[in-house]
Design a protein around this motif. Structure first.
Motif, PDB file in Angstrom:
ATOM      1  N   ALA A 237      41.404  51.861  30.401  1.00  0.00           N
ATOM      2  CA  ALA A 237      40.896  50.596  29.879  1.00  0.00           C
ATOM      3  C   ALA A 237      42.021  49.778  29.250  1.00  0.00           C
ATOM      4  CB  ALA A 237      39.798  50.857  28.849  1.00  0.00           C
ATOM      5  N   ALA A 238      42.951  50.463  28.577  1.00  0.00           N
ATOM      6  CA  ALA A 238      44.087  49.753  27.995  1.00  0.00           C
ATOM      7  C   ALA A 238      44.958  49.153  29.094  1.00  0.00           C
ATOM      8  CB  ALA A 238      44.905  50.712  27.125  1.00  0.00           C
ATOM      9  N   GLU A 239      45.175  49.911  30.157  1.00  0.00           N
ATOM     10  CA  GLU A 239      45.979  49.383  31.262  1.00  0.00           C
ATOM     11  C   GLU A 239      45.263  48.217  31.942  1.00  0.00           C
ATOM     12  OE1 GLU A 239      48.038  50.916  35.433  1.00  0.00           O
ATOM     13  OE2 GLU A 239      47.542  52.348  33.851  1.00  0.00           O
ATOM     14  N   ALA A 240      43.927  48.255  31.979  1.00  0.00           N
ATOM     15  CA  ALA A 240      43.172  47.150  32.569  1.00  0.00           C
ATOM     16  C   ALA A 240      43.410  45.860  31.801  1.00  0.00           C
ATOM     17  CB  ALA A 240      41.680  47.484  32.595  1.00  0.00           C
ATOM     18  N   VAL A 241      43.559  45.950  30.476  1.00  0.00           N
ATOM     19  CA  VAL A 241      43.858  44.760  29.680  1.00  0.00           C
ATOM     20  C   VAL A 241      45.206  44.175  30.092  1.00  0.00           C
ATOM     21  CG1 VAL A 241      44.364  43.911  27.355  1.00  0.00           C
ATOM     22  CG2 VAL A 241      42.475  45.521  27.707  1.00  0.00           C
ATOM     23  N   VAL A 242      46.212  45.047  30.259  1.00  0.00           N
ATOM     24  CA  VAL A 242      47.541  44.565  30.659  1.00  0.00           C
ATOM     25  C   VAL A 242      47.489  43.960  32.055  1.00  0.00           C
ATOM     26  CG1 VAL A 242      49.969  45.175  30.881  1.00  0.00           C
ATOM     27  CG2 VAL A 242      48.545  46.370  29.212  1.00  0.00           C
ATOM     28  N   LEU A 243      46.763  44.603  32.982  1.00  0.00           N
ATOM     29  CA  LEU A 243      46.628  44.059  34.339  1.00  0.00           C
ATOM     30  C   LEU A 243      45.959  42.681  34.305  1.00  0.00           C
ATOM     31  CD1 LEU A 243      45.475  47.204  36.369  1.00  0.00           C
ATOM     32  CD2 LEU A 243      47.636  45.966  36.640  1.00  0.00           C
ATOM     33  N   HIS A 244      44.916  42.551  33.504  1.00  0.00           N
ATOM     34  CA  HIS A 244      44.196  41.277  33.389  1.00  0.00           C
ATOM     35  C   HIS A 244      45.142  40.179  32.904  1.00  0.00           C
ATOM     36  CE1 HIS A 244      40.509  38.826  32.350  1.00  0.00           C
ATOM     37  NE2 HIS A 244      41.411  38.255  31.547  1.00  0.00           N
ATOM     38  N   GLU A 245      45.905  40.463  31.846  1.00  0.00           N
ATOM     39  CA  GLU A 245      46.782  39.435  31.276  1.00  0.00           C
ATOM     40  C   GLU A 245      47.982  39.147  32.169  1.00  0.00           C
ATOM     41  OE1 GLU A 245      45.639  37.706  29.006  1.00  0.00           O
ATOM     42  OE2 GLU A 245      43.999  39.033  28.406  1.00  0.00           O
ATOM     43  N   LEU A 246      48.514  40.160  32.826  1.00  0.00           N
ATOM     44  CA  LEU A 246      49.608  39.918  33.776  1.00  0.00           C
ATOM     45  C   LEU A 246      49.126  39.079  34.958  1.00  0.00           C
ATOM     46  CD1 LEU A 246      51.604  43.283  33.977  1.00  0.00           C
ATOM     47  CD2 LEU A 246      52.478  41.049  33.240  1.00  0.00           C
ATOM     48  N   SER A 247      47.866  39.249  35.330  1.00  0.00           N
ATOM     49  CA  SER A 247      47.313  38.408  36.404  1.00  0.00           C
ATOM     50  C   SER A 247      47.262  36.947  35.968  1.00  0.00           C
ATOM     51  CB  SER A 247      45.913  38.902  36.792  1.00  0.00           C
ATOM     52  OG  SER A 247      45.973  40.203  37.347  1.00  0.00           O
ATOM     53  N   HIS A 248      46.970  36.704  34.678  1.00  0.00           N
ATOM     54  CA  HIS A 248      47.080  35.343  34.161  1.00  0.00           C
ATOM     55  C   HIS A 248      48.527  34.854  34.258  1.00  0.00           C
ATOM     56  CE1 HIS A 248      43.055  34.718  32.806  1.00  0.00           C
ATOM     57  NE2 HIS A 248      43.089  35.565  31.781  1.00  0.00           N
ATOM     58  N   VAL A 249      49.477  35.705  33.898  1.00  0.00           N
ATOM     59  CA  VAL A 249      50.887  35.312  33.918  1.00  0.00           C
ATOM     60  C   VAL A 249      51.298  34.846  35.305  1.00  0.00           C
ATOM     61  CG1 VAL A 249      53.258  36.195  33.714  1.00  0.00           C
ATOM     62  CG2 VAL A 249      51.563  36.742  31.949  1.00  0.00           C
ATOM     63  N   VAL A 250      50.854  35.538  36.365  1.00  0.00           N
ATOM     64  CA  VAL A 250      51.272  35.157  37.721  1.00  0.00           C
ATOM     65  C   VAL A 250      50.369  34.107  38.343  1.00  0.00           C
ATOM     66  CG1 VAL A 250      52.428  37.351  38.146  1.00  0.00           C
ATOM     67  CG2 VAL A 250      50.022  37.081  38.818  1.00  0.00           C
ATOM     68  N   ASP A 271      40.236  48.486  37.189  1.00  0.00           N
ATOM     69  CA  ASP A 271      41.272  48.287  38.195  1.00  0.00           C
ATOM     70  C   ASP A 271      41.077  46.917  38.826  1.00  0.00           C
ATOM     71  OD1 ASP A 271      38.911  48.760  39.520  1.00  0.00           O
ATOM     72  OD2 ASP A 271      39.768  50.102  41.035  1.00  0.00           O
ATOM     73  N   LEU A 272      41.975  46.536  39.697  1.00  0.00           N
ATOM     74  CA  LEU A 272      41.865  45.237  40.368  1.00  0.00           C
ATOM     75  C   LEU A 272      40.722  45.255  41.364  1.00  0.00           C
ATOM     76  CD1 LEU A 272      45.668  44.591  41.051  1.00  0.00           C
ATOM     77  CD2 LEU A 272      44.235  43.482  39.309  1.00  0.00           C
ATOM     78  N   GLY A 273      39.868  44.224  41.291  1.00  0.00           N
ATOM     79  CA  GLY A 273      38.769  44.106  42.226  1.00  0.00           C
ATOM     80  C   GLY A 273      39.202  43.426  43.516  1.00  0.00           C
ATOM     81  N   PRO A 274      38.295  43.323  44.490  1.00  0.00           N
ATOM     82  CA  PRO A 274      38.654  42.729  45.784  1.00  0.00           C
ATOM     83  C   PRO A 274      39.063  41.258  45.671  1.00  0.00           C
ATOM     84  CG  PRO A 274      36.279  43.072  45.619  1.00  0.00           C
ATOM     85  CD  PRO A 274      36.900  43.783  44.456  1.00  0.00           C
ATOM     86  N   GLY A 275      38.359  40.490  44.840  1.00  0.00           N
ATOM     87  CA  GLY A 275      38.748  39.102  44.655  1.00  0.00           C
ATOM     88  C   GLY A 275      40.065  38.980  43.914  1.00  0.00           C
ATOM     89  N   ASP A 276      40.264  39.864  42.924  1.00  0.00           N
ATOM     90  CA  ASP A 276      41.554  39.873  42.211  1.00  0.00           C
ATOM     91  C   ASP A 276      42.699  40.086  43.197  1.00  0.00           C
ATOM     92  OD1 ASP A 276      40.131  39.821  39.718  1.00  0.00           O
ATOM     93  OD2 ASP A 276      39.888  41.997  39.851  1.00  0.00           O
ATOM     94  N   ARG A 277      42.551  41.036  44.085  1.00  0.00           N
ATOM     95  CA  ARG A 277      43.618  41.359  45.042  1.00  0.00           C
ATOM     96  C   ARG A 277      43.843  40.204  46.022  1.00  0.00           C
ATOM     97  NH1 ARG A 277      45.651  46.232  44.659  1.00  0.00           N
ATOM     98  NH2 ARG A 277      44.516  47.854  43.505  1.00  0.00           N
ATOM     99  N   ALA A 278      42.772  39.550  46.430  1.00  0.00           N
ATOM    100  CA  ALA A 278      42.935  38.407  47.336  1.00  0.00           C
ATOM    101  C   ALA A 278      43.684  37.279  46.631  1.00  0.00           C
ATOM    102  CB  ALA A 278      41.573  37.928  47.833  1.00  0.00           C
ATOM    103  N   GLY A 279      43.292  36.989  45.395  1.00  0.00           N
ATOM    104  CA  GLY A 279      43.960  35.922  44.649  1.00  0.00           C
ATOM    105  C   GLY A 279      45.414  36.242  44.370  1.00  0.00           C
ATOM    106  N   LEU A 280      45.708  37.484  43.993  1.00  0.00           N
ATOM    107  CA  LEU A 280      47.090  37.869  43.711  1.00  0.00           C
ATOM    108  C   LEU A 280      47.951  37.788  44.973  1.00  0.00           C
ATOM    109  CD1 LEU A 280      46.428  40.883  41.325  1.00  0.00           C
ATOM    110  CD2 LEU A 280      47.470  38.693  40.701  1.00  0.00           C
TER     111      LEU A 280
END
Length: 290
Positions: A237-250, A271-280
């Motif tokens: 869950a802690a890593e999910a927070v970092v992934l969420h915020e890094l996704s904002h960064v990019v 973890d990253l969802g399907p839409g997250d992965r498409a957007g990234l």
């Protein structure tokens, strides 16, 4: 030849001799001036990331830097280091789902230049046990999802702020690297309450004033909140927070879909969802800056 003609001839010869001596005496001074100018040009070229052996870069040296307004402040846009294509292969879009972008142009999303590394620095002060490994894993996952090459540029003592300066002498002539900083609500009030992290980047123009890319990102993590997650056995869950915020960064924005990690509040995803992965994948496919 008469006497008058001979005198005039001697005067002309003396004048020519004096002129020749003046030219010889000024030559060392001219050489010194030329050497100083050459050294100065090389220094300016180095500061602007130019290679004077390339005709295009030599011409660029004499073009004035573009001064632009970003968030109401004037900046002389840095010229990026020379690039020769993408650093990592583009990530194909193979999933479908909800995604949104923080910045867009007519051509699509605004992202970091995929032909140049995304440099980042870490302020490690106050990091909870396991925090360093958590950040390393999250950066690697965002790199794999976007096709952007992240480069660890070391540590810093820069404090996180929402209105972070985009150019800082401590980092050289380029846009500031992405800052990843452990912090507290006392230092950064935006982390108060249930907010465990905040992240984002600035949208800046290219060196010629055209195009838009992301730069000078910042990510602040609430050391207390994430430390308690890790201590409770919820490192995912802690890593999910970092992934969420890094996704904002990019370049990703929130979506109204709890099945995606970019849902604005805590969801069942870690973890990253399907839409997250498409957007990234899409923010990693933006055009390179010339």
């Amino acid at each position: 030849m008469g006497v008058g003609d001979e005198l005039r001839s001697r005067r002309v010869q003396r004048q020519m001799a004096h002129a020749a001596r003046r030219r010889r005496s000024s030559l060392p001074g001219l050489l010194v001036v030329a050497l100083v100018c050459a050294v100065a040009l090389v220094a300016v070229a180095h500061a602007r990331g130019l290679d004077l052996r390339r005709p295009g870069d030599l011409a660029a040296l004499f073009r004035p830097q573009v001064v632009v307004q970003v968030d109401g402040k004037a900046y002389a846009v840095p010229r990026p280091a020379p690039a020769h294509g993408r650093l990592l292969p583009a990530v194909p879009v193979t999933t479908t789902g909800s995604y949104a972008f923080l910045h867009t142009v007519d051509a699509g999303p605004v992202g970091y230049d995929p032909c140049r590394p995304v440099r980042y620095v870490v302020r490690p002060q106050g990091a909870p046990p396991g925090g360093e490994e958590l950040v390393t894993r999250a950066v690697a996952e965002i790199s794999a999802a976007t096709g952007l090459e992240f480069v660890d540029a070391g540590t810093t003592d820069e404090a996180p702020t929402v209105d972070r300066p985009l150019l800082q002498s401590r980092y050289g002539q380029d846009w500031a690297p992405v800052l990843i900083a452990w912090s507290t609500p006392r230092e950064l009030p935006q982390l108060a309450g249930d907010v465990a992290g905040i992240g984002g980047s600035a949208a800046v123009p290219g060196a010629d004033g055209r195009g838009t890319w992301l730069a000078a990102g910042r990510l602040a993590l609430d050391a207390g909140d994430l430390g308690r997650m890790i201590h409770a056995g919820r490192a995912d869950a802690a890593e999910a927070v970092v992934l969420h915020e890094l996704s904002h960064v990019v370049g990703l924005d929130h979506v109204d879909d709890p099945d995606e990690l970019m849902y604005p509040t805590t969801s069942r995803r870690v973890d990253l969802g399907p839409g997250d992965r498409a957007g990234l994948a899409l923010v990693g496919q933006v055009a390179c800056q010339p």
